[in-house]
Motif scaffolding. Structure first.
Motif, PDB file in Angstrom:
ATOM      1  N   PRO A   5     -12.865   5.778  -0.088  1.00 39.88           N
ATOM      2  CA  PRO A   5     -12.963   4.354   0.248  1.00 39.88           C
ATOM      3  C   PRO A   5     -14.392   3.856   0.424  1.00 39.88           C
ATOM      4  CG  PRO A   5     -11.215   5.367   1.501  1.00 39.88           C
ATOM      5  CD  PRO A   5     -11.947   6.484   0.799  1.00 39.88           C
ATOM      6  N   PHE A  51     -18.718  -1.578  -3.992  1.00 39.67           N
ATOM      7  CA  PHE A  51     -17.252  -1.571  -3.985  1.00 39.67           C
ATOM      8  C   PHE A  51     -16.701  -1.544  -5.420  1.00 39.67           C
ATOM      9  CE2 PHE A  51     -14.100  -2.884  -0.463  1.00 39.67           C
ATOM     10  CZ  PHE A  51     -13.035  -2.215  -1.049  1.00 39.67           C
ATOM     11  N   PHE A  83       3.787   1.626  -1.474  1.00 34.02           N
ATOM     12  CA  PHE A  83       4.224   1.860  -2.854  1.00 34.02           C
ATOM     13  C   PHE A  83       3.122   2.541  -3.664  1.00 34.02           C
ATOM     14  CE2 PHE A  83       8.396   0.142  -3.976  1.00 34.02           C
ATOM     15  CZ  PHE A  83       8.753  -0.459  -2.784  1.00 34.02           C
ATOM     16  N   GLN A  84       1.890   2.043  -3.527  1.00 31.19           N
ATOM     17  CA  GLN A  84       0.811   2.604  -4.343  1.00 31.19           C
ATOM     18  C   GLN A  84       0.410   3.998  -3.863  1.00 31.19           C
ATOM     19  OE1 GLN A  84      -2.777   0.179  -4.644  1.00 31.19           O
ATOM     20  NE2 GLN A  84      -3.260   1.090  -6.629  1.00 31.19           N
ATOM     21  N   ALA A  85       0.392   4.198  -2.541  1.00 28.48           N
ATOM     22  CA  ALA A  85      -0.159   5.444  -1.985  1.00 28.48           C
ATOM     23  C   ALA A  85       0.855   6.572  -1.929  1.00 28.48           C
ATOM     24  CB  ALA A  85      -0.691   5.178  -0.570  1.00 28.48           C
ATOM     25  N   LEU A  86       2.130   6.238  -1.789  1.00 25.89           N
ATOM     26  CA  LEU A  86       3.102   7.284  -1.442  1.00 25.89           C
ATOM     27  C   LEU A  86       4.387   7.271  -2.272  1.00 25.89           C
ATOM     28  CD1 LEU A  86       2.666   6.909   2.428  1.00 25.89           C
ATOM     29  CD2 LEU A  86       2.047   8.949   1.089  1.00 25.89           C
ATOM     30  N   LEU A 137      -9.309   2.924  -7.944  1.00 26.40           N
ATOM     31  CA  LEU A 137      -7.986   2.563  -7.413  1.00 26.40           C
ATOM     32  C   LEU A 137      -7.043   2.135  -8.533  1.00 26.40           C
ATOM     33  CD1 LEU A 137      -6.252   2.124  -4.832  1.00 26.40           C
ATOM     34  CD2 LEU A 137      -7.057  -0.237  -4.829  1.00 26.40           C
ATOM     35  N   GLU A 182      -3.192   8.740   6.383  1.00 28.43           N
ATOM     36  CA  GLU A 182      -4.437   8.912   5.627  1.00 28.43           C
ATOM     37  C   GLU A 182      -4.314   8.377   4.200  1.00 28.43           C
ATOM     38  OE1 GLU A 182      -6.168  12.875   5.434  1.00 28.43           O
ATOM     39  OE2 GLU A 182      -7.564  12.169   3.879  1.00 28.43           O
ATOM     40  N   ALA A 183      -3.157   8.587   3.587  1.00 27.72           N
ATOM     41  CA  ALA A 183      -2.961   8.060   2.226  1.00 27.72           C
ATOM     42  C   ALA A 183      -3.060   6.528   2.233  1.00 27.72           C
ATOM     43  CB  ALA A 183      -1.611   8.511   1.679  1.00 27.72           C
ATOM     44  N   LEU A 228      -9.456   9.075  -4.360  1.00 31.00           N
ATOM     45  CA  LEU A 228     -10.054   7.893  -3.728  1.00 31.00           C
ATOM     46  C   LEU A 228     -11.036   8.268  -2.631  1.00 31.00           C
ATOM     47  CD1 LEU A 228      -6.918   5.577  -3.312  1.00 31.00           C
ATOM     48  CD2 LEU A 228      -8.581   5.608  -5.179  1.00 31.00           C
ATOM     49  N   ARG A 237      -6.696   5.485   2.663  1.00 30.54           N
ATOM     50  CA  ARG A 237      -7.502   5.640   1.446  1.00 30.54           C
ATOM     51  C   ARG A 237      -7.296   4.472   0.491  1.00 30.54           C
ATOM     52  NH1 ARG A 237      -8.480  11.460  -0.962  1.00 30.54           N
ATOM     53  NH2 ARG A 237      -9.071  12.602   0.892  1.00 30.54           N
ATOM     54  N   VAL A 238      -6.038   4.055   0.331  1.00 31.86           N
ATOM     55  CA  VAL A 238      -5.775   2.930  -0.563  1.00 31.86           C
ATOM     56  C   VAL A 238      -6.343   1.638   0.034  1.00 31.86           C
ATOM     57  CG1 VAL A 238      -3.937   1.455  -1.472  1.00 31.86           C
ATOM     58  CG2 VAL A 238      -3.815   3.925  -1.764  1.00 31.86           C
ATOM     59  N   GLY A 289      -8.793   1.262   2.104  1.00 27.00           N
ATOM     60  CA  GLY A 289     -10.248   1.284   2.079  1.00 27.00           C
ATOM     61  C   GLY A 289     -10.821   1.137   0.677  1.00 27.00           C
ATOM     62  N   SER A 290      -9.963   1.261  -0.336  1.00 21.03           N
ATOM     63  CA  SER A 290     -10.388   1.040  -1.719  1.00 21.03           C
ATOM     64  C   SER A 290      -9.969  -0.337  -2.202  1.00 21.03           C
ATOM     65  CB  SER A 290      -9.757   2.094  -2.640  1.00 21.03           C
ATOM     66  OG  SER A 290     -10.119   3.395  -2.219  1.00 21.03           O
ATOM     67  N   ILE A 297     -15.299   1.614  -6.760  1.00 21.30           N
ATOM     68  CA  ILE A 297     -14.151   2.033  -5.930  1.00 21.30           C
ATOM     69  C   ILE A 297     -12.877   1.320  -6.387  1.00 21.30           C
ATOM     70  CG2 ILE A 297     -13.241   1.914  -3.563  1.00 21.30           C
ATOM     71  CD1 ILE A 297     -16.196   2.526  -2.682  1.00 21.30           C
ATOM     72  N   PHE A 307       3.285  14.409  -0.421  1.00 26.31           N
ATOM     73  CA  PHE A 307       3.885  13.086  -0.577  1.00 26.31           C
ATOM     74  C   PHE A 307       2.939  12.072  -1.212  1.00 26.31           C
ATOM     75  CE2 PHE A 307       5.868  15.044   3.221  1.00 26.31           C
ATOM     76  CZ  PHE A 307       7.157  15.167   2.727  1.00 26.31           C
ATOM     77  N   TRP A 308       1.683  12.432  -1.392  1.00 25.65           N
ATOM     78  CA  TRP A 308       0.718  11.459  -1.916  1.00 25.65           C
ATOM     79  C   TRP A 308       0.969  11.148  -3.395  1.00 25.65           C
ATOM     80  CZ3 TRP A 308      -4.957  12.781  -0.018  1.00 25.65           C
ATOM     81  CH2 TRP A 308      -4.994  12.712   1.388  1.00 25.65           C
ATOM     82  N   SER A 309       0.859   9.872  -3.754  1.00 29.37           N
ATOM     83  CA  SER A 309       0.782   9.514  -5.167  1.00 29.37           C
ATOM     84  C   SER A 309      -0.500  10.119  -5.739  1.00 29.37           C
ATOM     85  CB  SER A 309       0.719   7.988  -5.326  1.00 29.37           C
ATOM     86  OG  SER A 309       1.834   7.354  -4.736  1.00 29.37           O
ATOM     87  N   ASP A 334       7.841  15.318   8.964  1.00 26.50           N
ATOM     88  CA  ASP A 334       6.613  14.963   8.244  1.00 26.50           C
ATOM     89  C   ASP A 334       6.906  14.075   7.037  1.00 26.50           C
ATOM     90  OD1 ASP A 334       7.672  16.684   6.356  1.00 26.50           O
ATOM     91  OD2 ASP A 334       5.928  18.015   6.270  1.00 26.50           O
ATOM     92  N   ASN A 335       8.192  13.828   6.772  1.00 28.53           N
ATOM     93  CA  ASN A 335       8.579  13.009   5.610  1.00 28.53           C
ATOM     94  C   ASN A 335       9.076  11.624   6.007  1.00 28.53           C
ATOM     95  OD1 ASN A 335      10.820  14.280   6.798  1.00 28.53           O
ATOM     96  ND2 ASN A 335      12.027  14.214   4.901  1.00 28.53           N
ATOM     97  N   HIS A 377      -1.010  12.708   7.830  1.00 28.24           N
ATOM     98  CA  HIS A 377      -1.259  12.828   6.381  1.00 28.24           C
ATOM     99  C   HIS A 377      -0.726  11.612   5.622  1.00 28.24           C
ATOM    100  CE1 HIS A 377       2.985  14.100   5.516  1.00 28.24           C
ATOM    101  NE2 HIS A 377       2.921  14.354   6.816  1.00 28.24           N
ATOM    102  N   LEU A 378       0.313  10.985   6.136  1.00 26.29           N
ATOM    103  CA  LEU A 378       0.839   9.769   5.495  1.00 26.29           C
ATOM    104  C   LEU A 378      -0.074   8.575   5.780  1.00 26.29           C
ATOM    105  CD1 LEU A 378       4.633  10.211   6.355  1.00 26.29           C
ATOM    106  CD2 LEU A 378       3.427  10.909   4.268  1.00 26.29           C
ATOM    107  N   VAL A 418      -4.162   8.849  -5.066  1.00 28.77           N
ATOM    108  CA  VAL A 418      -4.766   8.925  -3.728  1.00 28.77           C
ATOM    109  C   VAL A 418      -5.794  10.052  -3.626  1.00 28.77           C
ATOM    110  CG1 VAL A 418      -4.267   9.297  -1.265  1.00 28.77           C
ATOM    111  CG2 VAL A 418      -2.765   7.865  -2.639  1.00 28.77           C
ATOM    112  N   HIS A 446       0.831  -1.207   0.000  1.00 27.02           N
ATOM    113  CA  HIS A 446       0.000   0.000   0.000  1.00 27.02           C
ATOM    114  C   HIS A 446       0.871   1.266   0.000  1.00 27.02           C
ATOM    115  CE1 HIS A 446      -3.530  -2.337   0.189  1.00 27.02           C
ATOM    116  NE2 HIS A 446      -3.635  -2.491   1.487  1.00 27.02           N
TER     117      HIS A 446
END
Lengths: 350, 350
Positions: free
Chosen positions: B14, B112, A93-96, B119, A229-230, B12, A233-234, A236-237, B115, B4-6, A199-200, A226-227, B9, A91
């Motif tokens: 969820p 779903f 890799f995909q989100a961040l 993604l 949350e990303a 999305l 989101r992924v 939850g999807s 959703i 930092f978000w891809s 924050d990074n 914030h990280l 994200v 997740h």
């Protein structure tokens, strides 16, 4: 091959995990499992959770997030949990980690990282370890979108001090730095105390090693809101309930039983030091490990051949067919008896 | 929001699963859980698997694949297992449903699906249910890359006969047809017998409903080898061990105890028929359900208001704020007592 495959599938070659033999009587020192097993509290918690099997689990696993937060002195909103740290990393890799500039990670590290990159189309560049097999902080001073380090690194076992992680964080304020701390509890310095100030920074840990729960599949990430949350989101999807009710109950109990954790990791560290000493005495070059495994090679024996010979005698270790490390063996630190048995066998083989 | 978000994200939102209340004394008819619980064999199998928690599970869960294969009369290589059917569906979207032409699914179905599309960047078009809330086979006669149907459909509960699925398969020989059979065991016809003859058919099932294991997170897919291989490639690039050792053991025991399965599903079907009869007697329009829930609306009461009133009396049902179905309630078929309690309460409310 099939006309129904999505295009990404053609290029995938899945990660090959260490062998799980189906016969008994094997000494399994190939997948860094914990020889002492989980806390007895874990078994009790699992037994008392079985009356909830017919119900969906808490999709956020709030109790587990709160337990981890209390143990690591962060807020529950700074914790994300998943089905093993492999899922948490996926997740991540995909989100961040999917951006235009490349992700950087060492050329010798957890071999799942480039596989995630192919799955999600993440550009990456590898930074070579230095001549002593250490991660060179200076090597990451180049254009990138993010940095990913295993600390201690796998399969070398070598750790970076927290101050080196902090240098990375300050040198790359606009790049995410992900620290995979799968093996951190066996002597390395965790970066968790830096989360409040950076924050990074995202840290990923697992219950498979120091909590001896490889069979339960629980991992987690710690980072600023914030990280997290990303990741949520992924997740939850993707799958509302990645942790089953038994895994949640068992993981909560494992985190809470700090006495068991401290006692078993101290034994593993002690066994590692004995193993390093004995292997060195047999002429092995042993990298300075802070993990629950050692990475060692012998100047006059090939790694592939030694691994095969050990296997003939019922002992599995991990060997990687990869340049620079092809003569090394990655040997999990087992019980006192397993370590002395390995040394006795090895002294006959070399 | 974070730098930092891809990019994926940001878009999305969820899936929101049905509520899992943390207080006792609630009658939970909102998430289609099985009121009778899993086979006692499942509990025994889980208890005897806890001695393997320190070890990684079999990454392929071969024993479970073989057990499912034997039960459904297919080959083990035609079975894929995952962490709930939600994870199996997620991998299906990534591995098999991402193409240039759109994926088709009904406008009213498992919420779903869109959703997952967001993604993975899967294009899709919705085919409207007909005036009787049925899936119109003719509506799928348009350019597409694949078709996805829940059968019985959710949240309507209406099933398609196998012959209708076969029509779809023959009309779309070059498009994958995915049938989500989460609720199939409560009276609908499964498409599994068609797998041998159609290379474009993938079936997804779950142990959460008819095997009463929502808390254990196990789902599976059945299809020809080339489809299963695509799922395995994605899974092996995502997470080596999605099923923990307890889930594997419990799922094997659940599939093997066919007597428990037959007995509990027969009771749920009988309860459903009583519930439909009683709700109809109160003036509800009840769709003809083949699932473990009914979907019903009353001509003179708003769905939102009824759901709120039931909640005040400690009964949770599911209500969807979506056009065409906003006056319907989705009510899980509970025990005999839960059904009669619901009817008694409903007759006071309307």
């Amino acid at each position: 091959m099939s006309r129904f495959w999505s295009s990404v599938v053609h290029g995938l070659s899945p990660y090959v995990p260490g062998e799980q033999p189906k016969v008994d009587g094997i000494v399994k020192l190939n997948t860094n499992e914990n020889p002492y097993g989980p806390s007895p509290q874990v078994l009790a918690a699992i037994a008392s959770a079985t009356d909830r099997l017919r119900l969906y689990p808490d999709p956020r696993a709030s109790l587990l997030c709160e337990t981890i937060a209390a143990r690591y002195d962060v807020a529950p909103e700074q914790v994300f949990v998943g089905n093993g740290s492999d899922e948490v990393l996926a997740h991540t890799f995909q989100a961040l980690l999917k951006h235009d500039a490349p992700l950087l990670f060492p050329d010798i590290t957890y071999s799942f990282y480039p596989i995630y990159c192919r799955l999600y189309g993440v550009r990456y560049e590898e930074v070579p370890l230095d001549a002593t097999m250490r991660v060179p902080i200076a090597g990451f001073r180049r254009p990138c979108s993010a940095i990913l380090l295993a600390n201690p690194n796998a399969p070398t076992g070598i750790g970076l001090p927290r101050v080196a992680i902090e240098t990375l964080l300050t040198e790359h304020p606009d790049q995410l730095v992900v620290i995979d701390e799968a093996y951190v509890d066996f002597g390395a310095e965790s970066a968790v105390p830096l989360v409040a100030r950076y924050d990074n920074l995202l840290i990923v840990q697992t219950l498979s090693k120091s909590r001896a729960l490889a069979g339960l599949r629980v991992g987690f990430a710690i980072g600023q809101r914030h990280l997290i949350e990303a990741l949520e989101r992924v997740k939850g999807s993707f799958n509302s309930y990645p942790l089953d009710c038994l895994a949640i109950a068992g993981a909560v109990a494992a985190i809470k039983d700090d006495a068991w954790f401290q006692q078993t990791r101290a034994r593993i560290i002690a066994n590692r030091e004995s193993l390093v000493h004995a292997l060195s005495g047999l002429g092995f070059e042993v990298l300075p490990s802070l993990a629950n495994f050692v990475f060692a090679r012998h100047p006059s024996h090939s790694g592939a051949q030694l691994a095969a010979q050990l296997r003939e005698h019922g002992v599995l270790v991990r060997h990687f067919r990869k340049q620079r490390i092809e003569d090394f063996l990655r040997i999990t630190v087992g019980t006192e008896d397993q370590c002395s048995g390995l040394i006795a066998l090895m002294s006959r083989l070399i």
